[in-house]
Motif scaffolding. Structure first.
Motif, PDB file in Angstrom:
ATOM      1  N   LEU A  98       0.824  -1.192  -0.143  1.00  0.00           N
ATOM      2  CA  LEU A  98       0.146   0.046   0.080  1.00  0.00           C
ATOM      3  C   LEU A  98       1.007   1.376   0.010  1.00  0.00           C
ATOM      4  O   LEU A  98       0.724   2.176  -0.825  1.00  0.00           O
ATOM      5  N   TYR A  99       1.885   1.266   0.879  1.00  0.00           N
ATOM      6  CA  TYR A  99       2.854   2.446   0.896  1.00  0.00           C
ATOM      7  C   TYR A  99       3.330   2.668  -0.334  1.00  0.00           C
ATOM      8  O   TYR A  99       3.639   3.633  -0.938  1.00  0.00           O
ATOM      9  N   GLY A 100       3.971   1.548  -0.976  1.00  0.00           N
ATOM     10  CA  GLY A 100       4.497   1.772  -2.400  1.00  0.00           C
ATOM     11  C   GLY A 100       3.744   2.371  -3.374  1.00  0.00           C
ATOM     12  O   GLY A 100       4.260   3.235  -4.027  1.00  0.00           O
ATOM     13  N   ALA A 101       2.741   1.861  -3.388  1.00  0.00           N
ATOM     14  CA  ALA A 101       1.735   2.355  -4.359  1.00  0.00           C
ATOM     15  C   ALA A 101       1.435   3.740  -4.190  1.00  0.00           C
ATOM     16  O   ALA A 101       1.385   4.679  -5.014  1.00  0.00           O
ATOM     17  N   LEU A 102       1.035   4.165  -2.926  1.00  0.00           N
ATOM     18  CA  LEU A 102       0.840   5.696  -2.503  1.00  0.00           C
ATOM     19  C   LEU A 102       1.908   6.633  -2.615  1.00  0.00           C
ATOM     20  O   LEU A 102       1.854   7.427  -3.350  1.00  0.00           O
ATOM     21  N   ALA A 103       3.127   6.008  -2.275  1.00  0.00           N
ATOM     22  CA  ALA A 103       4.371   6.849  -2.422  1.00  0.00           C
ATOM     23  C   ALA A 103       4.801   7.315  -3.702  1.00  0.00           C
ATOM     24  O   ALA A 103       5.577   8.070  -4.407  1.00  0.00           O
ATOM     25  N   SER A 104       4.401   6.294  -4.900  1.00  0.00           N
ATOM     26  CA  SER A 104       4.729   6.552  -6.131  1.00  0.00           C
ATOM     27  C   SER A 104       3.825   7.347  -6.687  1.00  0.00           C
ATOM     28  O   SER A 104       4.153   7.981  -7.817  1.00  0.00           O
ATOM     29  N   ARG A 108       4.348  12.983  -0.740  1.00  0.00           N
ATOM     30  CA  ARG A 108       3.701  13.304   0.479  1.00  0.00           C
ATOM     31  C   ARG A 108       3.504  12.110   1.482  1.00  0.00           C
ATOM     32  O   ARG A 108       3.601  12.302   2.562  1.00  0.00           O
ATOM     33  N   PHE A 109       3.247  10.925   0.859  1.00  0.00           N
ATOM     34  CA  PHE A 109       3.311   9.720   1.774  1.00  0.00           C
ATOM     35  C   PHE A 109       4.476   9.398   2.137  1.00  0.00           C
ATOM     36  O   PHE A 109       4.789   8.503   3.168  1.00  0.00           O
ATOM     37  N   ALA A 110       5.779   9.854   1.720  1.00  0.00           N
ATOM     38  CA  ALA A 110       6.934   9.267   2.071  1.00  0.00           C
ATOM     39  C   ALA A 110       7.415  10.641   3.064  1.00  0.00           C
ATOM     40  O   ALA A 110       8.858  10.242   3.529  1.00  0.00           O
TER      41      ALA A 110
END
Length: 185
Positions: A98-104, A108-110
């Motif tokens: 989920l994090y990898g998809a959002l950060a891509s 802001r997610f990172a």
């Protein structure tokens, strides 16, 4: 704009980084507990337990409860240990995906090199966890230390997740030079 395959690639990278981050979280917890005087033992709710506990220990409790509810039976110690590891690393991989998809999609997610994500991950888990699975049951003196310990383990997860994501993405990037700039080897 990235397509579905690009998003899937980032989710897969995040899942791999999530497994590594779950391992780092577990190692951090082991080091903390080893350095803690007496393992921060407390008595609560009629039984003696060491607080704070590791995430794997919490997953053992979840696996045992789930087995009782879904299968109507107790797990053996070996089954409980195996289930706990699958839950721990599976949850780490799923959250990492989920994090990898959002950060891509947005950096802001990172924010904070993953520490903000780790903090949010902790806050959501703390808000929804049953009382007996929280770091310690108030009003024990160790409550603040337990909460800080839990928070820091999730920050370790978030930072390791971001480091793994960035490292894996750097290794998988195509060697295409930017416009007007030669590609550095």
């Amino acid at each position: 704009m990235q397509g579905k395959s690009g998003l899937a690639k980032h989710a897969l990278i995040g899942a791999g980084a999530g497994i590594v981050a779950a391992w780092a979280m577990d190692e951090f917890q082991k080091l903390w507990l080893k350095a803690s005087p007496g393992g921060l033992s407390v008595s609560g709710r009629g039984h003696h337990q060491r607080n704070p506990r590791t995430d794997v220990e919490v997953m053992q409790v979840i696996a045992a409860r789930t087995s009782r509810v879904l299968a109507g039976r107790e797990l053996t110690k070996a089954q409980r240990n195996s289930a706990a590891l699958m839950l721990h690393y599976g949850f780490g991989a799923t959250t990492g995906a989920l994090y990898g998809a959002l950060a891509s999609k947005s950096e802001r997610f990172a924010f904070g090199f993953g520490s903000a994500f780790g903090t949010a991950f902790f806050a959501i888990g703390y808000a929804f966890a049953p009382e007996d699975l929280k770091p310690s049951v108030p009003p024990h003196d160790e409550h603040i230390v337990s909460v800080v310990y839990e928070w820091l383990t999730h920050v370790v997860y978030g930072v390791t997740l971001e480091a793994g994501r960035r490292g894996a993405e750097a290794m998988t990037m195509k060697a295409t030079p930017r416009k007007g700039k030669p590609h550095a080897a």
